[in-house]
Design a protein around this motif. Structure first.
Motif, short mmCIF file in Angstrom:
data_model
loop_
_atom_site.label_atom_id
_atom_site.label_comp_id
_atom_site.label_asym_id
_atom_site.label_seq_id
_atom_site.Cartn_x
_atom_site.Cartn_y
_atom_site.Cartn_z
N UNK A 57 0.81 -1.23 0.00
CA UNK A 57 0.00 0.00 0.00
C UNK A 57 0.85 1.28 0.00
N UNK A 58 2.00 1.25 0.65
CA UNK A 58 2.88 2.44 0.62
C UNK A 58 3.38 2.70 -0.80
N UNK A 59 3.69 1.64 -1.53
CA UNK A 59 4.14 1.80 -2.92
C UNK A 59 3.02 2.39 -3.78
N UNK A 60 1.79 1.94 -3.53
CA UNK A 60 0.66 2.48 -4.29
C UNK A 60 0.49 3.97 -4.00
N UNK A 97 12.38 2.37 -8.87
CA UNK A 97 11.99 3.22 -10.00
C UNK A 97 11.13 4.40 -9.57
N UNK A 98 10.07 4.20 -8.75
CA UNK A 98 9.29 5.36 -8.29
C UNK A 98 10.11 6.36 -7.48
N UNK A 129 22.42 -4.46 -3.15
CA UNK A 129 21.50 -3.33 -3.17
C UNK A 129 22.12 -2.12 -3.86
N UNK A 130 23.41 -1.90 -3.64
CA UNK A 130 24.10 -0.81 -4.35
C UNK A 130 24.00 -1.04 -5.85
N UNK A 131 24.24 -2.28 -6.26
CA UNK A 131 24.19 -2.61 -7.69
C UNK A 131 22.79 -2.39 -8.26
N UNK A 132 21.77 -2.78 -7.51
CA UNK A 132 20.39 -2.62 -7.97
C UNK A 132 20.05 -1.14 -8.15
N UNK A 133 20.54 -0.30 -7.26
CA UNK A 133 20.27 1.14 -7.34
C UNK A 133 20.94 1.75 -8.57
N UNK A 134 22.18 1.34 -8.84
CA UNK A 134 22.87 1.84 -10.03
C UNK A 134 22.20 1.29 -11.30
N UNK A 135 21.84 0.01 -11.28
CA UNK A 135 21.16 -0.60 -12.44
C UNK A 135 19.85 0.10 -12.76
N UNK A 137 19.24 3.17 -12.64
CA UNK A 137 19.45 4.48 -13.26
C UNK A 137 19.55 5.64 -12.29
N UNK A 138 19.79 5.35 -11.02
CA UNK A 138 19.84 6.43 -10.03
C UNK A 138 20.99 7.40 -10.28
#
Length: 314
Positions: A57-60, A97-98, A129-135, A137-138
């Motif tokens: 619900x927070x994501x929504x 992404x959001x 998690x660092x890799x996911x953030x860079x992947x 597009x941050x």
């Protein structure tokens, strides 16, 4: 005190508030998210909200077009993200992404701050998690926005880059994305925090990389380049700034890039500043020089400066 009382007397409080985020009333949804945000100031509630399935619900709400809902939900997820055990669940729930999109939310500086602060928290522990953030597009989005956003957002963005730059795996990617092009102007910001975060990010990027050509490329430009930044920080009266600069120079020299070595050695202003720092421990009458092994900040600066001079003389 009130949160402790609630934890013992209202055992279903979190579940009830999570349920209210699905109310037909926007005001009720907003107030529920704000209440959860306040509860999430405590470690117990940070974990409980995630375990009670509060993330969907927070994501929504985060993806709403209604500003109060966006603000309340991003403030809540920011608090939840403080707990290391929540980093991966938040990423896996689809928040990256959001959050990255909200970095450009010019209508509200607070939303931008909460979004980037959350990303920084999510990058704090795990390499994955660092890799996911860079992947996601941050870094591109930060590079695009950081020179034009409010100073409070700049501070959070540069702090986030500094955390990402701790990853040996990701350093080459960040350098290839030309992140130094925006960090260097910010080392001369009117904000001490922005200056320090930007310099720390450059310092983290300078350590143990294979290719130092991205640093050679920005030696003189933009905004005075690496040369101007190092000179300013070496000449600073701030011991932390001096330490960052001299430590970064040691990383460059240990990287054994011939052009970078030449650039540093041929800069009279930089060499002069290093000599001055190396002599900090010498008293006017020549007595009781500071020991290289001194564990104070000043002692470490002296030791690094002397190490730098020795490396430059090889």
């Amino acid at each position: 005190t009130n949160r402790k009382k609630l934890a013992s007397s209202e055992t279903r409080l979190v579940q009830s508030l999570i349920g209210l985020m699905d109310s037909t009333s926007l005001k009720v949804q907003c107030q529920a998210a704000l209440a959860l945000r306040n509860l999430a100031s405590d470690e117990k509630y940070q974990l409980e909200i995630v375990r009670s399935r509060g993330l969907p619900p927070l994501l929504r709400l985060l993806q709403s077009s209604f500003l109060p809902l966006i603000l309340s939900s991003v403030a809540c997820i920011r608090n939840i993200s403080i707990h290391p055990l929540n980093e991966s669940p938040i990423i896996d729930a689809g928040f990256l992404s959001p959050l990255i999109q909200l970095l450009a939310y010019e209508e509200n500086e607070e939303i931008q701050c909460h979004a980037i602060s959350t990303l920084r928290n999510l990058a704090a522990s795990a390499e994955r998690n660092k890799r996911a953030i860079v992947d996601a597009g941050a870094v591109e989005r930060i590079r695009e926005l950081v020179l034009s956003v409010p100073m409070s957002v700049q501070s959070e963005m540069t702090a986030c880059v500094a955390v990402l730059a701790l990853s040996d795996e990701l350093k080459p990617r960040l350098l290839k994305l030309n992140i130094c092009q925006v960090l260097l102007p910010l080392t001369n910001s009117s904000s001490v925090e922005v200056q320090g975060n930007s310099a720390a990010a450059i310092g983290n990027l300078s350590s143990k990389v294979q290719d130092y050509s991205p640093f050679v490329k920005v030696w003189e430009q933009p905004a005075g380049g690496l040369h101007g930044y190092l000179q300013r920080f070496l000449d600073s009266t701030d011991k932390t700034f001096q330490h960052i600069a001299i430590w970064t120079i040691v990383q460059f020299l240990e990287g054994r890039d011939s052009q970078l070595f030449t650039n540093i050695k041929s800069s009279n202003t930089i060499v002069s500043a290093i000599n001055r720092l190396a002599e900090y421990g010498v008293t006017p009458d020549g007595e009781e020089p500071l020991d290289d092994d001194d564990d104070s900040d000043e002692g470490e600066i002296v030791a690094l400066a002397r190490k730098t001079l020795a490396m430059l003389q090889r």
